[in-house]
Design an enzyme around this catalytic site. Structure first.
Site, PDB file in Angstrom:
ATOM      1  N   SER A 146      -9.005 -10.825  10.069  1.00 35.93           N
ATOM      2  CA  SER A 146      -7.473 -10.827   9.971  1.00 35.93           C
ATOM      3  C   SER A 146      -6.759 -11.362  11.000  1.00 35.93           C
ATOM      4  O   SER A 146      -7.165 -11.494  11.943  1.00 35.93           O
ATOM      5  CB  SER A 146      -6.962  -9.256   9.416  1.00 35.93           C
ATOM      6  OG  SER A 146      -5.712  -9.072   9.641  1.00 35.93           O
ATOM      7  N   TYR A 159      -6.244  -0.377  10.138  1.00 32.23           N
ATOM      8  CA  TYR A 159      -6.720  -1.848   9.482  1.00 32.23           C
ATOM      9  C   TYR A 159      -6.720  -2.705  10.939  1.00 32.23           C
ATOM     10  O   TYR A 159      -7.792  -3.385  10.812  1.00 32.23           O
ATOM     11  CB  TYR A 159      -5.417  -2.341   8.679  1.00 32.23           C
ATOM     12  CG  TYR A 159      -5.758  -3.673   8.000  1.00 32.23           C
ATOM     13  CD1 TYR A 159      -6.331  -3.539   6.861  1.00 32.23           C
ATOM     14  CD2 TYR A 159      -5.329  -4.933   8.662  1.00 32.23           C
ATOM     15  CE1 TYR A 159      -6.713  -4.939   6.150  1.00 32.23           C
ATOM     16  CE2 TYR A 159      -5.466  -5.879   7.973  1.00 32.23           C
ATOM     17  CZ  TYR A 159      -6.377  -6.153   6.782  1.00 32.23           C
ATOM     18  OH  TYR A 159      -6.680  -7.098   6.130  1.00 32.23           O
TER      19      TYR A 159
HETATM   20  P1  NDP Z   1      -8.347  -7.863  -2.775  1.00 29.07           P
HETATM   21  O1  NDP Z   1      -7.597  -6.310  -2.918  1.00 29.07           O
HETATM   22  O2  NDP Z   1      -7.885  -8.750  -3.856  1.00 29.07           O
HETATM   23  O3  NDP Z   1      -9.766  -7.647  -2.657  1.00 29.07           O
HETATM   24  C1  NDP Z   1     -10.386  -6.596  -2.095  1.00 29.07           C
HETATM   25  C2  NDP Z   1     -11.841  -6.518  -2.411  1.00 29.07           C
HETATM   26  O4  NDP Z   1     -12.585  -5.528  -1.733  1.00 29.07           O
HETATM   27  C3  NDP Z   1     -11.902  -6.198  -4.090  1.00 29.07           C
HETATM   28  O5  NDP Z   1     -12.715  -7.234  -4.556  1.00 29.07           O
HETATM   29  C4  NDP Z   1     -12.631  -4.890  -4.189  1.00 29.07           C
HETATM   30  O6  NDP Z   1     -13.389  -4.728  -5.209  1.00 29.07           O
HETATM   31  C5  NDP Z   1     -13.453  -4.918  -3.041  1.00 29.07           C
HETATM   32  N1  NDP Z   1     -13.648  -3.654  -2.466  1.00 29.07           N
HETATM   33  C6  NDP Z   1     -12.386  -2.468  -1.740  1.00 29.07           C
HETATM   34  N2  NDP Z   1     -13.280  -1.322  -1.365  1.00 29.07           N
HETATM   35  C7  NDP Z   1     -14.507  -1.460  -1.776  1.00 29.07           C
HETATM   36  C8  NDP Z   1     -15.513  -0.706  -1.590  1.00 29.07           C
HETATM   37  N3  NDP Z   1     -15.383   0.557  -1.036  1.00 29.07           N
HETATM   38  N4  NDP Z   1     -16.639  -1.172  -2.105  1.00 29.07           N
HETATM   39  C9  NDP Z   1     -16.597  -2.195  -2.781  1.00 29.07           C
HETATM   40  N5  NDP Z   1     -15.860  -3.249  -2.714  1.00 29.07           N
HETATM   41  C10 NDP Z   1     -14.685  -2.844  -2.207  1.00 29.07           C
HETATM   42  O7  NDP Z   1      -7.846  -8.220  -1.206  1.00 29.07           O
HETATM   43  P2  NDP Z   1      -8.042  -9.637  -0.549  1.00 29.07           P
HETATM   44  O8  NDP Z   1      -8.770 -10.592  -1.322  1.00 29.07           O
HETATM   45  O9  NDP Z   1      -6.566  -9.898   0.068  1.00 29.07           O
HETATM   46  O10 NDP Z   1      -8.843  -8.974   0.694  1.00 29.07           O
HETATM   47  C11 NDP Z   1     -10.345  -9.413   0.755  1.00 29.07           C
HETATM   48  C12 NDP Z   1     -10.546  -9.489   2.314  1.00 29.07           C
HETATM   49  O11 NDP Z   1      -9.720 -10.187   3.269  1.00 29.07           O
HETATM   50  C13 NDP Z   1     -10.228  -7.905   2.925  1.00 29.07           C
HETATM   51  O12 NDP Z   1     -11.154  -7.611   3.937  1.00 29.07           O
HETATM   52  C14 NDP Z   1      -8.900  -8.036   3.703  1.00 29.07           C
HETATM   53  O13 NDP Z   1      -8.647  -7.321   4.756  1.00 29.07           O
HETATM   54  C15 NDP Z   1      -8.922  -9.388   4.098  1.00 29.07           C
HETATM   55  N6  NDP Z   1      -7.712 -10.067   4.405  1.00 29.07           N
HETATM   56  C16 NDP Z   1      -6.720 -10.308   3.264  1.00 29.07           C
HETATM   57  C17 NDP Z   1      -5.642 -10.957   3.669  1.00 29.07           C
HETATM   58  C18 NDP Z   1      -4.289 -11.538   2.698  1.00 29.07           C
HETATM   59  O14 NDP Z   1      -3.433 -11.961   3.229  1.00 29.07           O
HETATM   60  N7  NDP Z   1      -4.860 -11.130   1.423  1.00 29.07           N
HETATM   61  C19 NDP Z   1      -5.186 -11.447   5.062  1.00 29.07           C
HETATM   62  C20 NDP Z   1      -6.326 -11.123   6.156  1.00 29.07           C
HETATM   63  C21 NDP Z   1      -7.210 -10.333   5.865  1.00 29.07           C
HETATM   64  P3  NDP Z   1     -13.234  -3.411  -6.274  1.00 29.07           P
HETATM   65  O15 NDP Z   1     -11.910  -3.122  -6.193  1.00 29.07           O
HETATM   66  O16 NDP Z   1     -14.114  -3.799  -7.548  1.00 29.07           O
HETATM   67  O17 NDP Z   1     -13.868  -2.337  -5.348  1.00 29.07           O
END
Ligand code: NDP
Length: 256
Positions: A146, A159
């Site tokens: 991130s 985070y």
């Molecule tokens: P979303 O909330 O769209 O996606 C998060 C994903 O993580 C979901 O598919 C969710 O699936 C899965 N997830 C969360 N907890 C669990 C768990 N315990 N077990 C299995 N799956 C899990 O967020 P983003 O796409 O934005 O984020 C994706 C990654 O990118 C993260 O690591 C985030 O920190 C990182 N990121 C995002 C940024 C942004 O601006 N969007 C910036 C920097 C980093 P489900 O609900 O089915 O469990």
């Protein structure tokens, strides 16, 4: 289509959090390059929809409902992927959450939950996938950091700690597993329009404009912006790239 350096035909990728957001953008890119995909998440309905979309791109895809904080579930997820798709070449550790509170207001359960989901999960999945990668003569691990792998933020102590940790964990795997022909790299997304940041925009006043004002690209990122970096880091094109932390941020992190 001949893809040469970027050809992923015959390869199998696990994408945690591959059912939405950045993970889905990466899974789409990997599928377009020919990889079969195991979509890992907790929400089965979302995962099945993602699998349907990926299969329409002409590859095999399966949904493996898994909580990536649970070691036994992660081991079972890896076993099922090998059983149903035959091998593991690529692991994208993308699943992540945030709890937005300042350090003095965050309780230990919240701290643990963020660290386990964002950092411990990458350790569990990488460790579980390692023998399968070794067996096929190499592999590619892509961890999602991130901007908070670099910067501090008053509202994200756990985070930021987890995302700083991801970079150091990536470097450790890169060193440990280089002899096994496994490359491990981190991608550091800027501000990307997903479910995660929809909530952030609701919670942090002025965030939308602040991101636009600071980004040389003058826009928020889209999930499609992650297809190319995923294919590069998963393909032979990046065979001499390991232990790197690559911002995909429209220039957010280099703006003075
Ligand atoms: P979303 O909330 O769209 O996606 C998060 C994903 O993580 C979901 O598919 C969710 O699936 C899965 N997830 C969360 N907890 C669990 C768990 N315990 N077990 C299995 N799956 C899990 O967020 P983003 O796409 O934005 O984020 C994706 C990654 O990118 C993260 O690591 C985030 O920190 C990182 N990121 C995002 C940024 C942004 O601006 N969007 C910036 C920097 C980093 P489900 O609900 O089915 O469990």
């Amino acid at each position: 289509m001949k893809k040469g350096l970027f050809d992923l035909s015959g390869k199998v990728a696990i994408v945690t959090g591959g059912n939405g957001g950045i993970g889905f953008g990466m899974a789409q890119g990997l599928a377009d390059a020919g990889a079969d995909i195991a979509v890992v998440g907790r929400n089965e309905t979302k995962s099945i929809a993602a699998v349907t979309e990926l299969k329409a791109r002409g590859v095999r895809a399966i949904s493996v409902t898994t909580d990536v904080t649970d070691k036994d579930a992660v081991v079972a997820m890896v076993e099922r992927t090998v059983r149903e798709l035959g091998r593991i070449d690529i692991l994208v550790n993308n699943a992540g959450i945030n709890i937005r509170k300042p350090p003095h207001a965050l309780d230990i359960a919240e701290w643990d939950s963020v660290i386990r989901t964002n950092l411990t999960s990458a350790f569990l999945c990488s460790q579980a996938a390692y023998p399968a990668m070794k067996q096929v003569g190499g592999g590619k691990i892509i961890n999602i950091g991130s901007m908070l792998s670099i910067f501090g933020a008053s509202f994200a102590p756990a985070y930021a700690a987890s995302k700083g940790g991801i970079v150091q964990f990536t470097r450790s795997c890169a060193v440990a597993w280089a002899a096994d022909n496994i490359q491990a790299n981190a991608v550091l997304p800027g501000w990307i329009d997903t479910d995660l940041t929809t909530r952030a925009r609701e919670q942090i006043e002025g965030l939308h404009e602040k991101v636009l004002g600071r980004s040389p690209a003058a826009r928020w990122g889209a999930i499609a912006d992650f297809a190319g970096i995923a294919v590069f880091l998963a393909s032979p094109a990046s065979d001499f790239v390991t232990g790197a932390a690559i911002p995909v941020d429209g220039g957010f992190s280099i703006m003075g």
